[in-house]
Design a protein around this motif. Structure first.
Motif, PDB file in Angstrom:
ATOM      1  N   ARG A   1       4.933  10.843  -2.693  1.00 51.22           N
ATOM      2  CA  ARG A   1       6.262  11.967  -2.470  1.00 51.22           C
ATOM      3  C   ARG A   1       5.852  13.113  -3.599  1.00 51.22           C
ATOM      4  NH1 ARG A   1      12.179  10.293  -1.705  1.00 51.22           N
ATOM      5  NH2 ARG A   1      11.891  12.147  -0.433  1.00 51.22           N
TER       6      ARG A   1
ATOM      7  N   THR B   1       9.003  -3.971   1.366  1.00 49.89           N
ATOM      8  CA  THR B   1       8.808  -2.423   1.287  1.00 49.89           C
ATOM      9  C   THR B   1       8.362  -1.767   2.248  1.00 49.89           C
ATOM     10  OG1 THR B   1       8.687  -1.044  -0.315  1.00 49.89           O
ATOM     11  CG2 THR B   1       7.281  -2.531  -0.531  1.00 49.89           C
ATOM     12  N   ILE B   2       8.148  -2.461   3.502  1.00 48.59           N
ATOM     13  CA  ILE B   2       7.404  -1.901   4.698  1.00 48.59           C
ATOM     14  C   ILE B   2       8.515  -0.710   5.345  1.00 48.59           C
ATOM     15  CG2 ILE B   2       6.152  -3.703   5.353  1.00 48.59           C
ATOM     16  CD1 ILE B   2       8.146  -4.082   7.540  1.00 48.59           C
ATOM     17  N   GLY B   3       8.254   0.170   6.157  1.00 54.06           N
ATOM     18  CA  GLY B   3       8.984   1.352   6.577  1.00 54.06           C
ATOM     19  C   GLY B   3       8.450   2.307   6.904  1.00 54.06           C
TER      20      GLY B   3
ATOM     21  N   TRP C   1       9.300   6.513   8.348  1.00 56.62           N
ATOM     22  CA  TRP C   1      10.287   7.712   8.481  1.00 56.62           C
ATOM     23  C   TRP C   1      10.047   8.093  10.059  1.00 56.62           C
ATOM     24  CZ3 TRP C   1      13.552  10.634   5.114  1.00 56.62           C
ATOM     25  CH2 TRP C   1      14.165  10.030   3.824  1.00 56.62           C
TER      26      TRP C   1
ATOM     27  N   VAL D   1      13.522   7.844  -4.298  1.00 57.00           N
ATOM     28  CA  VAL D   1      12.524   7.110  -5.433  1.00 57.00           C
ATOM     29  C   VAL D   1      11.168   8.029  -5.584  1.00 57.00           C
ATOM     30  CG1 VAL D   1      11.035   4.888  -5.644  1.00 57.00           C
ATOM     31  CG2 VAL D   1      13.065   4.848  -4.299  1.00 57.00           C
TER      32      VAL D   1
ATOM     33  N   ARG E   1      -1.922  -3.545   6.423  1.00 62.71           N
ATOM     34  CA  ARG E   1      -2.424  -3.628   7.464  1.00 62.71           C
ATOM     35  C   ARG E   1      -3.786  -3.047   7.129  1.00 62.71           C
ATOM     36  NH1 ARG E   1       2.033  -0.786  10.972  1.00 62.71           N
ATOM     37  NH2 ARG E   1       1.908   0.625   9.121  1.00 62.71           N
TER      38      ARG E   1
ATOM     39  N   THR F   1       0.954  -1.262  -0.118  1.00 59.47           N
ATOM     40  CA  THR F   1       0.039  -0.025   0.161  1.00 59.47           C
ATOM     41  C   THR F   1       0.904   1.059  -0.035  1.00 59.47           C
ATOM     42  OG1 THR F   1      -0.061  -0.179   2.329  1.00 59.47           O
ATOM     43  CG2 THR F   1      -1.946  -1.039   1.290  1.00 59.47           C
ATOM     44  N   GLY F   2       2.228   1.240   0.076  1.00 59.79           N
ATOM     45  CA  GLY F   2       3.035   2.113   0.210  1.00 59.79           C
ATOM     46  C   GLY F   2       3.557   2.665  -1.175  1.00 59.79           C
ATOM     47  N   GLY F   3       4.134   4.006  -1.280  1.00 57.76           N
ATOM     48  CA  GLY F   3       4.347   4.583  -2.275  1.00 57.76           C
ATOM     49  C   GLY F   3       5.223   3.692  -3.151  1.00 57.76           C
ATOM     50  N   ILE F   4       6.226   3.046  -2.797  1.00 54.46           N
ATOM     51  CA  ILE F   4       7.176   2.192  -3.417  1.00 54.46           C
ATOM     52  C   ILE F   4       6.179   0.858  -3.847  1.00 54.46           C
ATOM     53  CG2 ILE F   4       9.331   0.732  -3.736  1.00 54.46           C
ATOM     54  CD1 ILE F   4      10.823   3.011  -1.999  1.00 54.46           C
TER      55      ILE F   4
ATOM     56  N   GLY G   1      18.097   4.884  -3.152  1.00 53.77           N
ATOM     57  CA  GLY G   1      18.170   6.415  -3.132  1.00 53.77           C
ATOM     58  C   GLY G   1      16.893   7.021  -3.125  1.00 53.77           C
TER      59      GLY G   1
ATOM     60  N   ARG H   1      -6.574   0.874   2.488  1.00 56.91           N
ATOM     61  CA  ARG H   1      -5.628   1.056   1.517  1.00 56.91           C
ATOM     62  C   ARG H   1      -5.260   0.078   0.549  1.00 56.91           C
ATOM     63  NH1 ARG H   1      -3.385   3.706   6.136  1.00 56.91           N
ATOM     64  NH2 ARG H   1      -2.237   2.109   6.817  1.00 56.91           N
TER      65      ARG H   1
HETATM   66  N1  NAP Z   1      10.223   6.531  -1.147  1.00 56.83           N
HETATM   67  C1  NAP Z   1      11.679   6.826  -1.021  1.00 56.83           C
HETATM   68  O1  NAP Z   1      12.228   7.765  -1.792  1.00 56.83           O
HETATM   69  C2  NAP Z   1      12.372   6.095  -0.089  1.00 56.83           C
HETATM   70  C3  NAP Z   1      14.062   6.168  -0.371  1.00 56.83           C
HETATM   71  C4  NAP Z   1      14.551   5.609   0.678  1.00 56.83           C
HETATM   72  C5  NAP Z   1      14.254   4.420   1.427  1.00 56.83           C
HETATM   73  N2  NAP Z   1      12.761   4.338   1.453  1.00 56.83           N
HETATM   74  C6  NAP Z   1      12.427   3.102   2.240  1.00 56.83           C
HETATM   75  O2  NAP Z   1      11.650   2.327   1.584  1.00 56.83           O
HETATM   76  C7  NAP Z   1      10.628   1.775   2.230  1.00 56.83           C
HETATM   77  C8  NAP Z   1       9.213   1.947   1.535  1.00 56.83           C
HETATM   78  O3  NAP Z   1       8.936   3.463   1.230  1.00 56.83           O
HETATM   79  P1  NAP Z   1       7.751   4.136   0.893  1.00 56.83           P
HETATM   80  O4  NAP Z   1       8.056   5.387   0.256  1.00 56.83           O
HETATM   81  O5  NAP Z   1       6.774   3.252  -0.078  1.00 56.83           O
HETATM   82  O6  NAP Z   1       6.985   4.622   2.306  1.00 56.83           O
HETATM   83  P2  NAP Z   1       5.412   4.346   2.545  1.00 56.83           P
HETATM   84  O7  NAP Z   1       4.649   5.127   1.193  1.00 56.83           O
HETATM   85  O8  NAP Z   1       5.174   5.081   3.850  1.00 56.83           O
HETATM   86  O9  NAP Z   1       4.992   3.101   2.565  1.00 56.83           O
HETATM   87  C9  NAP Z   1       5.326   2.318   3.628  1.00 56.83           C
HETATM   88  C10 NAP Z   1       4.435   1.022   3.629  1.00 56.83           C
HETATM   89  O10 NAP Z   1       4.759   0.056   4.822  1.00 56.83           O
HETATM   90  C11 NAP Z   1       3.851  -0.391   5.643  1.00 56.83           C
HETATM   91  N3  NAP Z   1       4.339  -0.155   6.887  1.00 56.83           N
HETATM   92  C12 NAP Z   1       4.776   0.677   7.592  1.00 56.83           C
HETATM   93  N4  NAP Z   1       5.135   0.601   8.894  1.00 56.83           N
HETATM   94  C13 NAP Z   1       4.825  -0.626   9.058  1.00 56.83           C
HETATM   95  C14 NAP Z   1       5.124  -1.743  10.294  1.00 56.83           C
HETATM   96  N5  NAP Z   1       5.509  -1.272  11.199  1.00 56.83           N
HETATM   97  N6  NAP Z   1       4.637  -3.019   9.853  1.00 56.83           N
HETATM   98  C15 NAP Z   1       4.112  -3.401   8.503  1.00 56.83           C
HETATM   99  N7  NAP Z   1       3.757  -2.495   7.691  1.00 56.83           N
HETATM  100  C16 NAP Z   1       4.264  -1.215   7.699  1.00 56.83           C
HETATM  101  C17 NAP Z   1       2.804   0.697   5.431  1.00 56.83           C
HETATM  102  O11 NAP Z   1       1.379  -0.080   4.982  1.00 56.83           O
HETATM  103  P3  NAP Z   1       0.181  -0.331   5.643  1.00 56.83           P
HETATM  104  O12 NAP Z   1       0.073   0.945   6.919  1.00 56.83           O
HETATM  105  O13 NAP Z   1      -0.858  -0.153   4.731  1.00 56.83           O
HETATM  106  O14 NAP Z   1       0.287  -1.781   6.239  1.00 56.83           O
HETATM  107  C18 NAP Z   1       2.834   1.646   4.350  1.00 56.83           C
HETATM  108  O15 NAP Z   1       2.094   1.751   3.296  1.00 56.83           O
HETATM  109  C19 NAP Z   1      10.722   2.533   3.786  1.00 56.83           C
HETATM  110  O16 NAP Z   1      11.222   1.650   4.263  1.00 56.83           O
HETATM  111  C20 NAP Z   1      11.295   3.734   3.225  1.00 56.83           C
HETATM  112  O17 NAP Z   1      12.179   4.205   4.381  1.00 56.83           O
HETATM  113  C21 NAP Z   1      12.096   4.927   0.782  1.00 56.83           C
END
Ligand code: NAP
Length: 250
Positions: A199, A95-97, A99, A194, A44, A21-24, A192, A48
């Motif tokens: 975003r 790809t959970i995470g 910030w 994304v 979760r 469901t996240g951006g990536i 890096g 979403r």
């Molecule tokens: N986007 C970037 O530019 C970038 C750059 C470097 C690294 N990253 C890393 O890549 C990962 C994904 O990035 P993103 O931009 O897609 O982030 P995002 O849009 O915030 O999506 C992350 C997804 O992870 C799930 N999540 C978050 N915390 C969780 C937990 N404790 N347990 C299970 N699921 C959880 C959430 O889904 P639900 O709440 O729907 O379950 C959320 O949709 C992250 O770790 C981020 O730090 C991203």
């Protein structure tokens, strides 16, 4: 394998995306569907997941299945029991995470509560996800995990993001070593910035970044064991201008 058209690369294969469901995650899901996979999108929130299904629409030729679950929950056996109906999996993408707070605080001003919250949401959750998902993979399958480039460089005023990324990288590298080539392949992708829809919506976007779909296509090739990077467990995808680097170099 490299002669297989991209649209058929994953036909007949099932790939679970945790954090779909996240951006990536949504870009990953789209790309894997376009490569022909059956994608089990896990998140979760049912709401979403429904939005994800609407976004990916008829991106096929693959098939989208959605499953609400918290892969980061402590009871990994219960998570595995829920998801085992889709196994053995050919691929799992993690790809959970998180910030943490958008406020940027220096290390010396961080509270213990902030420290503990970030360790729980951005490190312990990954440990639980690896523990839940790795046994669901076929021995010839692949797990692809993402960590940000702050695993490698100082990250002033977001030190907990950097520290948890470094620890996540270490965890995945140790898992690769423990499996020792017996069992699923495990890839750690250090990424890096994304291009993602969320975003871009807040003005953080650049044509010089990899897109979420680019990462998804790359992950699909790794799951298929296709292309030059299939033998490289540690990969850096910082920007397209840097290209894909591996350690050790290929
Ligand atoms: N986007 C970037 O530019 C970038 C750059 C470097 C690294 N990253 C890393 O890549 C990962 C994904 O990035 P993103 O931009 O897609 O982030 P995002 O849009 O915030 O999506 C992350 C997804 O992870 C799930 N999540 C978050 N915390 C969780 C937990 N404790 N347990 C299970 N699921 C959880 C959430 O889904 P639900 O709440 O729907 O379950 C959320 O949709 C992250 O770790 C981020 O730090 C991203």
């Amino acid at each position: 394998m490299s002669d297989t058209p991209e649209i058929q690369l994953l036909s007949g294969r099932t790939v679970l995306v945790a954090g779909a469901t996240g951006g990536i995650g949504e870009g990953m899901t789209l790309a894997l569907l376009q490569q022909g996979a059956t994608v089990v999108a896990v998140g979760r929130s049912e709401e979403r997941l429904a939005k994800l299904a609407a976004y990916t629409g008829d991106a096929g030729p693959g098939t989208l299945l959605t499953h609400p679950a918290d892969v980061g929950a402590p009871d990994s056996q219960a998570v595995r029991d829920q998801l085992s109906r889709y196994g053995p999996l050919d691929g799992a993408v993690v790809t959970i995470g998180d910030w943490g707070s958008p406020e940027r605080t220096g290390i010396l001003d961080l509270s213990d509560a902030e420290w503990e919250a970030m360790i729980a949401s951005n490190l312990t959750s990954h440990f639980h996800a690896l523990r839940a998902l790795t046994p669901l993979l076929s021995p010839s399958g692949a797990l692809v995990h993402l960590s940000g480039f702050s695993a490698e460089i100082p990250y002033p005023f977001a030190a907990l993001v950097g520290a948890t990324n470094a620890a996540k990288k270490s965890l995945v590298r140790s898992l690769t070593a423990e499996l020792g080539g017996n069992g699923p392949r495990v890839y750690e992708l250090i990424i890096g910035p994304v291009r993602t829809r969320p975003r871009a919506a807040i003005g953080a976007d650049s044509p010089q970044w990899y897109s979420a779909d680019d990462l998804g296509r790359h992950a699909g090739r790794l799951v298929a064991g296709s292309g030059p990077y299939a033998e490289a467990p540690l990969q850096y995808l910082v920007t397209p201008a840097h290209g894909i680097r591996t350690t050790p170099p290929l």
